[in-house]
Design a protein around this motif. Sequence first.
Motif, short mmCIF file in Angstrom:
data_model
loop_
_atom_site.label_atom_id
_atom_site.label_comp_id
_atom_site.label_asym_id
_atom_site.label_seq_id
_atom_site.Cartn_x
_atom_site.Cartn_y
_atom_site.Cartn_z
N LEU A 156 12.90 7.11 -10.53
CA LEU A 156 11.46 7.30 -10.48
C LEU A 156 10.83 6.45 -9.38
N ASP A 157 11.29 5.21 -9.25
CA ASP A 157 10.71 4.32 -8.25
C ASP A 157 10.97 4.83 -6.84
N ARG A 158 12.13 5.45 -6.61
CA ARG A 158 12.43 6.03 -5.30
C ARG A 158 11.39 7.08 -4.92
N VAL A 159 11.03 7.92 -5.88
CA VAL A 159 10.02 8.95 -5.63
C VAL A 159 8.66 8.31 -5.37
N LEU A 160 8.29 7.34 -6.19
CA LEU A 160 7.00 6.67 -6.02
C LEU A 160 6.93 5.91 -4.70
N GLN A 161 8.04 5.30 -4.30
CA GLN A 161 8.06 4.59 -3.02
C GLN A 161 7.84 5.55 -1.86
N ARG A 162 8.41 6.75 -1.95
CA ARG A 162 8.19 7.75 -0.90
C ARG A 162 6.71 8.15 -0.84
N ILE A 163 6.11 8.35 -2.02
CA ILE A 163 4.69 8.71 -2.08
C ILE A 163 3.85 7.59 -1.48
N HIS A 164 4.15 6.35 -1.85
CA HIS A 164 3.40 5.20 -1.34
C HIS A 164 3.54 5.10 0.17
N LYS A 165 4.75 5.28 0.69
CA LYS A 165 4.98 5.20 2.13
C LYS A 165 4.16 6.28 2.86
N ASP A 166 4.15 7.50 2.32
CA ASP A 166 3.39 8.58 2.94
C ASP A 166 1.90 8.27 2.94
N LEU A 167 1.38 7.78 1.80
CA LEU A 167 -0.03 7.44 1.71
C LEU A 167 -0.38 6.30 2.67
N LEU A 168 0.50 5.32 2.76
CA LEU A 168 0.26 4.18 3.63
C LEU A 168 0.21 4.63 5.09
N GLU A 169 1.12 5.51 5.48
CA GLU A 169 1.13 6.02 6.86
C GLU A 169 -0.15 6.81 7.14
N ARG A 170 -0.59 7.60 6.16
CA ARG A 170 -1.83 8.35 6.34
C ARG A 170 -3.03 7.41 6.43
N THR A 171 -3.01 6.34 5.62
CA THR A 171 -4.10 5.37 5.65
C THR A 171 -4.17 4.67 7.01
N VAL A 172 -3.00 4.26 7.52
CA VAL A 172 -2.96 3.59 8.82
C VAL A 172 -3.44 4.54 9.91
N ALA A 173 -2.99 5.81 9.86
CA ALA A 173 -3.42 6.79 10.87
C ALA A 173 -4.93 6.99 10.83
N ARG A 174 -5.49 7.06 9.62
CA ARG A 174 -6.93 7.24 9.49
C ARG A 174 -7.68 6.01 10.02
N GLN A 175 -7.17 4.80 9.71
CA GLN A 175 -7.82 3.60 10.20
C GLN A 175 -7.72 3.49 11.71
N ASP A 176 -6.57 3.89 12.28
CA ASP A 176 -6.44 3.90 13.73
C ASP A 176 -7.48 4.85 14.36
N ALA A 177 -7.65 6.02 13.72
CA ALA A 177 -8.64 6.97 14.24
C ALA A 177 -10.05 6.40 14.14
N ASP A 178 -10.34 5.71 13.03
CA ASP A 178 -11.66 5.09 12.87
C ASP A 178 -11.90 4.03 13.94
N ILE A 179 -10.88 3.22 14.20
CA ILE A 179 -11.01 2.16 15.20
C ILE A 179 -11.20 2.76 16.59
N GLN A 180 -10.48 3.86 16.86
CA GLN A 180 -10.63 4.51 18.16
C GLN A 180 -12.04 5.08 18.32
#
Length: 254
Positions: A156-180
């Motif tokens: 279960l944790d493997r699945v949740l870690q993948r979800i967290h990684k995907d969300l984190l990458e999306r969050t970083v991409a959105r913040q990068d866009a905001d900063i730009q």
Amino acid sequence: MSERFAADPVRTARRITSLLERAGIDGEDVLRVEGEGGLSYASGLPVEDVQALLRGARLPQGAPGDGGGTDPVEERHRRVVARIVFLRRTRLRTSPDGQRRAYSLADIAAGAGTSAQWLDKMIKTGKAPNLDHAAGIADFFGESIEFLVAEPAEALDRVLQRIHKDLLERTVARQDADIQRLRNADIAGSALGAGAAGGAGSPGSAGSAGSDLGIVGYAARALADVPDDTAQPIIALIESIARRSREERARESR
């Protein structure tokens, strides 16, 4: 999973929830347990086991995959066979008539490099295949060998870690866009200020605001993977410092 860290589905789920709240995203579907694509489907665990693990409960003795009260080798065999059966039940093929049906044992055997008779015997006796055949079966269904062998909390944790990684990458991409966008607005504001006031006062003001907001954005991005009780006070402190800095510059410019 890294051997340095024990699987902790509850903690990972909380980190996911924190990211979702920060992004203003409804987490109901992201952490959905049942149905195709849900946590049960993705982890290979029964729905009730996923729900129990998310509550922080221990699986009852004798539950699929808990390892309690049985020989470890026998338990691993039983877990692998149970997940192979789970894959066959949940990963369906689309027939020419449009209906979704389970793969035949012959189809699976051909993909795994074994025989349908052997697969049938494996399922009936509960004796798991060797690693090569197990990996072949997992690959046939688009999964890794870890899907078949991981203990419940780790699965279960493997699945949740993948979800967290995907969300984190999306969050970083959105913040990068905001900063730009802030940088672009900063440049546009500076150019406008220079044209209107001959470069006196306005450009520095616009640039400072953009820079301050950029600093806060960078801080939020850097701390996106840090628990809220640690990250939020730091971000609040940076916001406070940036706000005081803007106020001081505003007073100096008067």
